[in-house]
Write a protein that holds these residues in place. Structure first.
Motif, PDB file in Angstrom:
ATOM      1  N   SER A 144      -3.758   7.511   4.490  1.00 30.40           N
ATOM      2  CA  SER A 144      -3.346   8.873   4.841  1.00 30.40           C
ATOM      3  C   SER A 144      -2.048   8.903   5.635  1.00 30.40           C
ATOM      4  N   GLY A 145      -1.615   7.760   6.133  1.00 30.59           N
ATOM      5  CA  GLY A 145      -0.367   7.743   6.892  1.00 30.59           C
ATOM      6  C   GLY A 145       0.115   6.325   7.108  1.00 30.59           C
ATOM      7  N   ILE A 197       0.860  -1.186   0.000  1.00 32.04           N
ATOM      8  CA  ILE A 197       0.000   0.000   0.000  1.00 32.04           C
ATOM      9  C   ILE A 197       0.885   1.221   0.000  1.00 32.04           C
ATOM     10  N   ASP A 198       0.332   2.342  -0.459  1.00 34.26           N
ATOM     11  CA  ASP A 198       1.096   3.584  -0.482  1.00 34.26           C
ATOM     12  C   ASP A 198       0.165   4.744  -0.172  1.00 34.26           C
ATOM     13  N   ASN A 233      -6.062  -3.623  -3.002  1.00 32.28           N
ATOM     14  CA  ASN A 233      -5.652  -2.285  -3.438  1.00 32.28           C
ATOM     15  C   ASN A 233      -6.479  -1.912  -4.670  1.00 32.28           C
ATOM     16  N   TYR A 234      -7.353  -0.920  -4.498  1.00 32.31           N
ATOM     17  CA  TYR A 234      -8.281  -0.557  -5.569  1.00 32.31           C
ATOM     18  C   TYR A 234      -7.681   0.398  -6.590  1.00 32.31           C
ATOM     19  N   THR A 235      -6.605   1.076  -6.243  1.00 36.95           N
ATOM     20  CA  THR A 235      -6.097   2.138  -7.124  1.00 36.95           C
ATOM     21  C   THR A 235      -4.651   1.927  -7.556  1.00 36.95           C
ATOM     22  N   ARG A 236      -4.064   0.785  -7.282  1.00 38.53           N
ATOM     23  CA  ARG A 236      -2.674   0.555  -7.679  1.00 38.53           C
ATOM     24  C   ARG A 236      -2.518   0.487  -9.200  1.00 38.53           C
ATOM     25  N   MET A 237      -3.480  -0.166  -9.876  1.00 41.64           N
ATOM     26  CA  MET A 237      -3.393  -0.315 -11.326  1.00 41.64           C
ATOM     27  C   MET A 237      -3.959   0.926 -12.026  1.00 41.64           C
ATOM     28  N   PRO A 238      -3.447   1.254 -13.213  1.00 41.94           N
ATOM     29  CA  PRO A 238      -3.901   2.477 -13.899  1.00 41.94           C
ATOM     30  C   PRO A 238      -5.317   2.374 -14.455  1.00 41.94           C
ATOM     31  N   VAL A 274      -6.429   3.835  -2.399  1.00 43.65           N
ATOM     32  CA  VAL A 274      -7.648   3.356  -1.757  1.00 43.65           C
ATOM     33  C   VAL A 274      -7.526   1.849  -1.591  1.00 43.65           C
ATOM     34  N   VAL A 275      -7.595   1.391  -0.351  1.00 42.19           N
ATOM     35  CA  VAL A 275      -7.360  -0.017  -0.065  1.00 42.19           C
ATOM     36  C   VAL A 275      -8.420  -0.534   0.899  1.00 42.19           C
TER      37      VAL A 275
END
Length: 268
Positions: A134-135, A118-119, A165-170, A123-124
């Motif tokens: 957020s942190g 995660i980063d 992880n919902y937003t890792r892929m483009p 959104v995960v």
């Protein structure tokens, strides 16, 4: 009159030793209070929360009071080595149990930082909670939900659970489910849905959108619209297609059924 260097009856210590221990206790208590006050004032200049400052101040005070008592006991001739060994064992046991989760969270934080499942900003879904990251700290991870709540999860739960992880892929596939009545011209219904997706400006041409039959349900034939979009456009596309397919089928006279139950009454 009892001499200062003569042992007192019943207790076996001299008056001088007793007075020395009493002075050590009084002076040690005063010095400990002063040191704790200085320590807390120094911490207040930092950004530490007041609760943390108070906790650290009390912890230091207990340590100093223990030292004063041990020194006072040594002044009256009591061997303090067994006491120190006993206290060391007790403190070690307490710290061992108390730091067990702390060290586990710390190790998990290192793995999260190294492998980055995660980063920040992603959104995960972690440990049953969903939100944007957020942190990421050494001990815990913070998620912010869409309604602006902050969820703090210990790192050991983050590392030890399934992470979505919902937003890792483009890009992401947008799935919209809809049912049509039995007897519907499926070819026409599928063509209308395909045209809707292909004419949407945010639906990608590659991969190509598709419509599949997912189930022959009790009251409907279930279709699923599958369109690919950029990850940041996911919710906009999903909302548009959901609203668009309902309005389009209604306009074209394609029935969207609701669950029905047939009841047959028999007259005996």
């Amino acid at each position: 009159m009892v001499a200062l260097d003569e042992p007192l009856p019943y207790i076996g210590v001299t008056l001088f030793q007793l007075l020395s221990a009493l002075v050590i206790l009084v002076v040690g208590y005063i010095v400990a209070r002063i040191l704790v006050g200085v320590f807390k004032r120094s911490l207040k200049k930092t950004k530490l929360p007041p609760l943390v400052i108070e906790f650290l101040g009390r912890f230091l005070a207990i340590l100093l009071y223990i030292v004063v008592v041990i020194v006072a006991l040594g002044a009256v001739g009591i061997s303090v080595s067994p006491i120190i060994l006993g206290l060391s064992a007790a403190v070690g046991l307490i710290l061992g149990f108390g730091l067990q989760d702390t060290l586990t969270n710390l190790a998990a934080g290192v793995w999260i930082a190294a492998l980055r499942p995660i980063d920040l900003g992603e959104v995960v879904e972690v440990s049953g909670q969903t939100g944007s990251v957020s942190g990421i700290g050494l001990m815990s991870t913070e998620l912010k939900t869409p309604d602006n709540r902050v969820i703090t999860i210990p790192n050991k739960l983050v590392w030890g659970s399934i992470i979505v992880n919902y937003t890792r892929m483009p890009t992401r596939r947008v799935d919209v489910d809809i049912g049509v009545a039995y007897g519907t011209d499926l070819d026409r219904a599928i063509k209308l849905a395909m045209d809707l997706m292909k004419n949407h400006p945010q639906v990608l041409d590659d991969p190509e959108p598709s419509v599949v039959i997912t189930a022959l349900a009790d009251s409907s034939i279930n279709l699923q619209l599958r369109a690919w979009a950029k990850t940041e456009d996911y919710w906009a596309v999903k909302g548009d297609l959901t609203k668009g397919i309902y309005e389009l089928y209604t306009k074209e006279g394609i029935e969207i059924p609701f669950p029905q139950l047939d009841v047959h009454l028999r007259n005996e």
